[in-house]
Write a protein that holds these residues in place. Sequence first.
Motif, PDB file in Angstrom:
ATOM      1  N   PRO A   1      73.263 -69.891  28.376  1.00 47.86           N
ATOM      2  CA  PRO A   1      71.871 -70.245  28.581  1.00 47.86           C
ATOM      3  C   PRO A   1      71.519 -69.278  29.912  1.00 47.86           C
ATOM      4  O   PRO A   1      72.295 -68.956  30.919  1.00 47.86           O
ATOM      5  CB  PRO A   1      71.749 -71.363  28.715  1.00 47.86           C
ATOM      6  N   ALA A   2      70.184 -68.821  30.152  1.00 52.27           N
ATOM      7  CA  ALA A   2      69.718 -68.242  31.335  1.00 52.27           C
ATOM      8  C   ALA A   2      69.745 -69.056  32.444  1.00 52.27           C
ATOM      9  O   ALA A   2      69.875 -70.252  32.346  1.00 52.27           O
ATOM     10  CB  ALA A   2      68.394 -67.660  31.008  1.00 52.27           C
ATOM     11  N   ARG A   3      69.971 -68.392  33.447  1.00 51.87           N
ATOM     12  CA  ARG A   3      69.993 -69.272  34.801  1.00 51.87           C
ATOM     13  C   ARG A   3      68.619 -69.402  35.252  1.00 51.87           C
ATOM     14  O   ARG A   3      67.716 -68.390  35.333  1.00 51.87           O
ATOM     15  CB  ARG A   3      71.006 -68.530  35.866  1.00 51.87           C
ATOM     16  N   ILE A   4      68.291 -70.700  35.839  1.00 51.71           N
ATOM     17  CA  ILE A   4      66.948 -70.932  36.236  1.00 51.71           C
ATOM     18  C   ILE A   4      66.924 -71.014  37.535  1.00 51.71           C
ATOM     19  O   ILE A   4      67.685 -71.554  38.348  1.00 51.71           O
ATOM     20  CB  ILE A   4      66.633 -72.128  35.675  1.00 51.71           C
ATOM     21  N   VAL A   5      65.938 -70.300  38.265  1.00 51.38           N
ATOM     22  CA  VAL A   5      65.573 -70.189  39.689  1.00 51.38           C
ATOM     23  C   VAL A   5      64.247 -70.946  39.544  1.00 51.38           C
ATOM     24  O   VAL A   5      63.296 -70.418  39.371  1.00 51.38           O
ATOM     25  CB  VAL A   5      65.891 -68.588  40.286  1.00 51.38           C
ATOM     26  N   THR A   6      64.292 -71.979  40.616  1.00 54.52           N
ATOM     27  CA  THR A   6      63.039 -72.710  40.910  1.00 54.52           C
ATOM     28  C   THR A   6      62.362 -72.130  42.202  1.00 54.52           C
ATOM     29  O   THR A   6      62.833 -72.277  43.390  1.00 54.52           O
ATOM     30  CB  THR A   6      63.141 -74.148  40.857  1.00 54.52           C
ATOM     31  N   LEU A   7      61.125 -71.571  42.244  1.00 47.24           N
ATOM     32  CA  LEU A   7      60.294 -71.422  43.251  1.00 47.24           C
ATOM     33  C   LEU A   7      59.347 -72.478  43.373  1.00 47.24           C
ATOM     34  O   LEU A   7      58.385 -72.488  42.676  1.00 47.24           O
ATOM     35  CB  LEU A   7      59.681 -69.909  43.309  1.00 47.24           C
TER      36      LEU A   7
ATOM     37  N   ILE B   1      62.336 -67.234  36.179  1.00 46.05           N
ATOM     38  CA  ILE B   1      62.085 -67.799  37.494  1.00 46.05           C
ATOM     39  C   ILE B   1      60.762 -68.154  37.063  1.00 46.05           C
ATOM     40  O   ILE B   1      59.864 -67.795  36.635  1.00 46.05           O
ATOM     41  CB  ILE B   1      62.107 -66.442  38.469  1.00 46.05           C
ATOM     42  N   ARG B   2      60.573 -69.628  37.582  1.00 41.52           N
ATOM     43  CA  ARG B   2      59.372 -69.944  37.372  1.00 41.52           C
ATOM     44  C   ARG B   2      58.858 -70.595  38.782  1.00 41.52           C
ATOM     45  O   ARG B   2      59.517 -71.016  39.498  1.00 41.52           O
ATOM     46  CB  ARG B   2      59.534 -71.582  36.372  1.00 41.52           C
ATOM     47  N   GLY B   3      57.521 -70.771  38.792  1.00 39.91           N
ATOM     48  CA  GLY B   3      56.861 -71.287  40.128  1.00 39.91           C
ATOM     49  C   GLY B   3      55.484 -70.387  40.336  1.00 39.91           C
ATOM     50  O   GLY B   3      55.075 -70.038  39.725  1.00 39.91           O
ATOM     51  N   LEU B   4      55.021 -70.763  41.546  1.00 34.47           N
ATOM     52  CA  LEU B   4      53.864 -70.003  41.987  1.00 34.47           C
ATOM     53  C   LEU B   4      53.984 -68.513  42.673  1.00 34.47           C
ATOM     54  O   LEU B   4      52.951 -68.198  43.403  1.00 34.47           O
ATOM     55  CB  LEU B   4      52.897 -71.039  42.776  1.00 34.47           C
ATOM     56  N   GLY B   5      55.337 -68.498  43.140  1.00 39.45           N
ATOM     57  CA  GLY B   5      55.692 -67.299  44.041  1.00 39.45           C
ATOM     58  C   GLY B   5      56.303 -66.250  43.383  1.00 39.45           C
ATOM     59  O   GLY B   5      56.280 -66.113  41.966  1.00 39.45           O
ATOM     60  N   TYR B   6      56.581 -65.323  43.674  1.00 37.53           N
ATOM     61  CA  TYR B   6      57.256 -64.327  43.302  1.00 37.53           C
ATOM     62  C   TYR B   6      58.688 -63.758  44.037  1.00 37.53           C
ATOM     63  O   TYR B   6      58.945 -63.923  45.295  1.00 37.53           O
ATOM     64  CB  TYR B   6      56.551 -62.783  43.156  1.00 37.53           C
ATOM     65  N   ALA B   7      59.605 -63.446  43.055  1.00 36.95           N
ATOM     66  CA  ALA B   7      60.808 -63.036  43.556  1.00 36.95           C
ATOM     67  C   ALA B   7      61.008 -61.551  43.951  1.00 36.95           C
ATOM     68  O   ALA B   7      60.472 -60.740  43.276  1.00 36.95           O
ATOM     69  CB  ALA B   7      61.936 -63.213  42.633  1.00 36.95           C
ATOM     70  N   ARG B   8      61.463 -61.114  44.878  1.00 40.45           N
ATOM     71  CA  ARG B   8      61.674 -59.833  45.432  1.00 40.45           C
ATOM     72  C   ARG B   8      62.944 -59.451  45.199  1.00 40.45           C
ATOM     73  O   ARG B   8      63.774 -59.847  45.923  1.00 40.45           O
ATOM     74  CB  ARG B   8      61.243 -59.595  47.013  1.00 40.45           C
ATOM     75  N   LEU B   9      63.190 -58.377  44.085  1.00 40.40           N
ATOM     76  CA  LEU B   9      64.594 -58.325  43.799  1.00 40.40           C
ATOM     77  C   LEU B   9      64.964 -57.021  44.026  1.00 40.40           C
ATOM     78  O   LEU B   9      64.277 -55.724  43.700  1.00 40.40           O
ATOM     79  CB  LEU B   9      64.889 -58.368  42.151  1.00 40.40           C
ATOM     80  N   GLY B  10      65.927 -56.452  44.758  1.00 38.53           N
ATOM     81  CA  GLY B  10      66.420 -55.139  45.235  1.00 38.53           C
ATOM     82  C   GLY B  10      67.322 -54.649  44.192  1.00 38.53           C
ATOM     83  O   GLY B  10      68.641 -54.886  44.228  1.00 38.53           O
TER      84      GLY B  10
END
Length: 628
Positions: free
Chosen positions: A229-235, A6-15
């Motif tokens: 390959p890893a899945r990329i999630v863009t924030l 996960i890349r970007g300037l935010g954070y992911a909230r994962l349950g």
Amino acid sequence: MKANVIRGLGYARLGLGRKVFACESFQFIGVSRIIESLENARHITIRAGIREFCQECVEVLLREIPGELRLLAIVRHKLGLAATKNRFPGKGTCLAIYSRAINSGTELPAVLAATFPWCAPWEAELNRLFAAYVAEKGAQNALDYDDLLLYWSHMVAVPALSREIGARFDHVLVDEYQDTNRLQAAILLGLKPDGAGLAVVGDDAQSIYSFRAATVRNILDFPRAFEPPARIVTLDRNYRSTQPILDASNAVIALASERYSKNLWTERMAVQKPQLISVRDEADQARCVAERVLAQRECGMMLKSQAVLFRSSSHSAQLELELARRGIPFVKFGGLKFLDAAHVKDVLCVLRWADNPRSRMSGFRIARLLPGVGPAIAAKLLDAMESAPDPVAAMGEFRMPIPAAADFDVLRDVFGALRSDKAGWPADIDLVTRWYEPHLRRIYDDAHVRVSDLIQLARIASTYASRERFLTEITLDPPAATSDEAGAPGLDDDYLILSTIHSAKGQEWRSVHVLNVVDGCIPSDLSTGSAEEIEEERRLLYVAMTRARDELHLMVPQRFYVHQQTAYGDRHVYASRSRFIPNALAPFFESCSWPAPEAEAQDVIAGAAPVPVADIAARVRARWQQPG
């Protein structure tokens, strides 16, 4: 299940529930925390073999970290490297070379060639020094910060241990992955070699800590480390800056040679573009910044909401003088760390020595506190303890010279009480403090100031369950600064922020000025030796620009004066705007200069008499023309 980056300037909230091992920072996770995480994550008990191995590491973990430089210096002296015909690298340089080699996973010759070329002729001696240093740490049952990661990486490199540990976590989450080094990446891949349940968060555009052996390759190569390959999630949504600031920042980082494609956007629309402000020199730069800071303050923007950032600490010298002249309060980050204070080190060394009686560094420091005990006597005591099967008994039988005998008897009683755990924790630290206070008042003139640090240390200690836990945690996550006497109260609680760009990462301000956005400063002339270094300098400018919320001002001095010239000398060199802002990016900025031409001056120029015209070239030719 694919791994996630996960890349970007935010954070992911994962349950993800409770079965998660979250690593905010590799540097602050020790073997003892691994044990706790392993047992608590899924309420299981570690098998005896693994627990025995980990517990043995815990018992020696980090007791000597503050003395790693002293230990290396001792080994360096024993090998005769302090008395070579030619100048051998200093102890600090040697430790930096060793740490770089360990954390970067690079062989010593490559480290010397790339980072310490002036030390390359000493490769064989350095290799011998590091081998002796590792052996000495083993003999003293000590680990340093680099060992914290090194031992962990070797543990997960053993397939049986790797499977045993990795299977205990459904999910492993890592933050700030762009700031990790190769050794840390090896640990992560050892825990989850197939990537199942693994997620890392990071922004490749903010990888700026290569001087700590961090590498942007970790996050750039992460997806390809697994199959599939890893899945990329863009924030890419930004909640800080206005869109014009993000547009300019996106344009700067878009010129990078390799990156994840990511254009930040926001709902914070604005008209004002970032400014490129040209000034004559550094003195004008300082005056311009001071003037604008005061103007913004008059418009209601507090000084605390404004920051001045710079590539190197020395770049702010002229500005600091100007701010002081105008009476503008400012804070420049830095200072003595709590654990660097000598009196705090003394108390902690007593506790460490009691835990590890064979520790020469802690024992030498404490023995030298006694009046009448010099280096020779302290060395004899430690030699006796080191060679004896029971070091505590050897300490009890040691004959101290008469001038120091009484004080040594008291120390021996304290040592025995700590070893037997009669007082219990946290009463142990009170016992040590009571013993130490007379020595504190004898050694230091400002003892009354330093006592407050010991009181604070005791308060911190009382929050830990055991002495072992306290010594581990206080070294891994130390308090920020030591105390001093309270000065005169500040009548103005507002102040301007001055900070290096590296220190500003993660911060934000309404208005940001960036000094010296010219080649030679950004990028630094010391960081243009390779394409990788230049790309990191580009990321450094990007980090500086994205600290601004509402206003961004990039200062571009035109000339820099040469050092070591006479007073009022005018020798100077001209500077060009940073290569990271080429002419093609001009539409993203508002270009202006300071000081702006005054209206009165323009009127005078407009109404001035015509300038007389003379043909000077004709006069010069006439001198050589033949008459007639």
